[in-house]
Design a protein around this motif. Sequence first.
Motif, PDB file in Angstrom:
ATOM      1  N   UNK A  43       0.814  -1.223   0.000  1.00  0.00           N
ATOM      2  CA  UNK A  43       0.000   0.000   0.000  1.00  0.00           C
ATOM      3  C   UNK A  43       0.845   1.270   0.000  1.00  0.00           C
ATOM      4  N   UNK A  44       2.107   1.154  -0.391  1.00  0.00           N
ATOM      5  CA  UNK A  44       2.944   2.347  -0.463  1.00  0.00           C
ATOM      6  C   UNK A  44       2.714   3.065  -1.788  1.00  0.00           C
ATOM      7  N   UNK A  45       3.203   4.272  -1.877  1.00  0.00           N
ATOM      8  CA  UNK A  45       2.931   5.166  -3.009  1.00  0.00           C
ATOM      9  C   UNK A  45       3.268   4.565  -4.371  1.00  0.00           C
ATOM     10  N   UNK A  46       4.384   3.871  -4.491  1.00  0.00           N
ATOM     11  CA  UNK A  46       4.798   3.326  -5.776  1.00  0.00           C
ATOM     12  C   UNK A  46       4.127   2.032  -6.180  1.00  0.00           C
ATOM     13  N   UNK A  47       3.310   1.475  -5.320  1.00  0.00           N
ATOM     14  CA  UNK A  47       2.658   0.195  -5.594  1.00  0.00           C
ATOM     15  C   UNK A  47       1.299   0.446  -6.238  1.00  0.00           C
ATOM     16  N   UNK A  48       1.234   0.218  -7.563  1.00  0.00           N
ATOM     17  CA  UNK A  48       0.052   0.628  -8.332  1.00  0.00           C
ATOM     18  C   UNK A  48      -0.762  -0.525  -8.905  1.00  0.00           C
ATOM     19  N   UNK A  49      -0.316  -1.757  -8.753  1.00  0.00           N
ATOM     20  CA  UNK A  49      -0.967  -2.882  -9.423  1.00  0.00           C
ATOM     21  C   UNK A  49      -2.411  -3.062  -8.963  1.00  0.00           C
ATOM     22  N   UNK A  50      -2.642  -3.074  -7.680  1.00  0.00           N
ATOM     23  CA  UNK A  50      -3.993  -3.295  -7.163  1.00  0.00           C
ATOM     24  C   UNK A  50      -4.937  -2.183  -7.623  1.00  0.00           C
ATOM     25  N   UNK A  51      -4.482  -0.943  -7.567  1.00  0.00           N
ATOM     26  CA  UNK A  51      -5.312   0.180  -8.025  1.00  0.00           C
ATOM     27  C   UNK A  51      -5.580   0.092  -9.527  1.00  0.00           C
ATOM     28  N   UNK A  52      -4.584  -0.352 -10.292  1.00  0.00           N
ATOM     29  CA  UNK A  52      -4.775  -0.487 -11.740  1.00  0.00           C
ATOM     30  C   UNK A  52      -5.819  -1.558 -12.050  1.00  0.00           C
ATOM     31  N   UNK A  53      -5.747  -2.698 -11.370  1.00  0.00           N
ATOM     32  CA  UNK A  53      -6.748  -3.747 -11.568  1.00  0.00           C
ATOM     33  C   UNK A  53      -8.123  -3.221 -11.177  1.00  0.00           C
ATOM     34  N   UNK A  54      -8.195  -2.532 -10.057  1.00  0.00           N
ATOM     35  CA  UNK A  54      -9.470  -2.002  -9.578  1.00  0.00           C
ATOM     36  C   UNK A  54     -10.079  -0.991 -10.547  1.00  0.00           C
ATOM     37  N   UNK A  55      -9.239  -0.255 -11.255  1.00  0.00           N
ATOM     38  CA  UNK A  55      -9.749   0.774 -12.175  1.00  0.00           C
ATOM     39  C   UNK A  55     -10.330   0.192 -13.465  1.00  0.00           C
ATOM     40  N   UNK A  56      -9.933  -1.017 -13.834  1.00  0.00           N
ATOM     41  CA  UNK A  56     -10.418  -1.614 -15.095  1.00  0.00           C
ATOM     42  C   UNK A  56     -11.127  -2.943 -14.889  1.00  0.00           C
ATOM     43  N   UNK A  57     -11.228  -3.370 -13.643  1.00  0.00           N
ATOM     44  CA  UNK A  57     -11.879  -4.635 -13.335  1.00  0.00           C
ATOM     45  C   UNK A  57     -12.368  -4.629 -11.907  1.00  0.00           C
ATOM     46  N   UNK A  58     -12.321  -5.788 -11.276  1.00  0.00           N
ATOM     47  CA  UNK A  58     -12.752  -5.924  -9.885  1.00  0.00           C
ATOM     48  C   UNK A  58     -11.669  -6.596  -9.066  1.00  0.00           C
ATOM     49  N   UNK A  75      -8.097 -10.526  -8.550  1.00  0.00           N
ATOM     50  CA  UNK A  75      -9.140  -9.756  -9.210  1.00  0.00           C
ATOM     51  C   UNK A  75      -9.494 -10.347 -10.556  1.00  0.00           C
ATOM     52  N   UNK A  76     -10.371  -9.651 -11.254  1.00  0.00           N
ATOM     53  CA  UNK A  76     -10.802 -10.080 -12.581  1.00  0.00           C
ATOM     54  C   UNK A  76     -10.851  -8.857 -13.487  1.00  0.00           C
ATOM     55  N   UNK A  77     -10.263  -9.004 -14.666  1.00  0.00           N
ATOM     56  CA  UNK A  77     -10.324  -7.973 -15.702  1.00  0.00           C
ATOM     57  C   UNK A  77     -10.912  -8.632 -16.937  1.00  0.00           C
ATOM     58  N   UNK A  78     -12.065  -8.162 -17.383  1.00  0.00           N
ATOM     59  CA  UNK A  78     -12.711  -8.682 -18.596  1.00  0.00           C
ATOM     60  C   UNK A  78     -12.772 -10.211 -18.592  1.00  0.00           C
TER      61      UNK A  78
END
Length: 185
Positions: A43-58, A75-78
């Motif tokens: 959950x640090x500033x440079x860790x973006x994978x979870x937020x990226x998945x959340x923005x385009x999937x669940x 998560x799931x993307x498409x």
Amino acid sequence: MIKSCGVHVDVVSAKDIFEEVKKTLLDSSKDYDLIITTGGTAISKGDVVVDAVDSIGDVLFHGVALRPGKPVGFGIIANTPVFMLSGYPVAAMGQFDALVRNFLFKMQNIEFNPRKEKRRADVKIYSNLGRTDFIRSYADDDKVKAVLSRGSGILRSMIEANSYIIVDENQEGISKDEIVDVVFF
């Protein structure tokens, strides 16, 4: 580890930049049956994978009571499943064995039964209640001992180990000479 499950692996990389990770994940979700990421799950500033998945999937879960490997996510993307593993090699290996390996076999309609045997604990093993611990260990024909290297990033502990002792979240450690289940790599 992925190839040991009988599947084809392509490696794609992205810098830790939100838009680049997001685009790479979205493109990959169109081309692959499963995505496995490593790194960028804390959950640090440079860790973006979870937020990226959340923005385009669940994101179905992020963070589990597992050591090593608490910051794992899924998560799931498409309609494409995404396992988000830690960037620390030993944590990612433990997360893979705890969550991903069986999933890969099920995707291929293959029954997976890891080799599990009983051994006598050679030393006392400490563990906290409320968290499942995958203790890297070395088992011979009679006993098992924890590999004493500490930390989720210490790869040597996996090289010296041939198994895990799995300490259930409701168990507070293991006593010396206790008979335990050992799961072999």
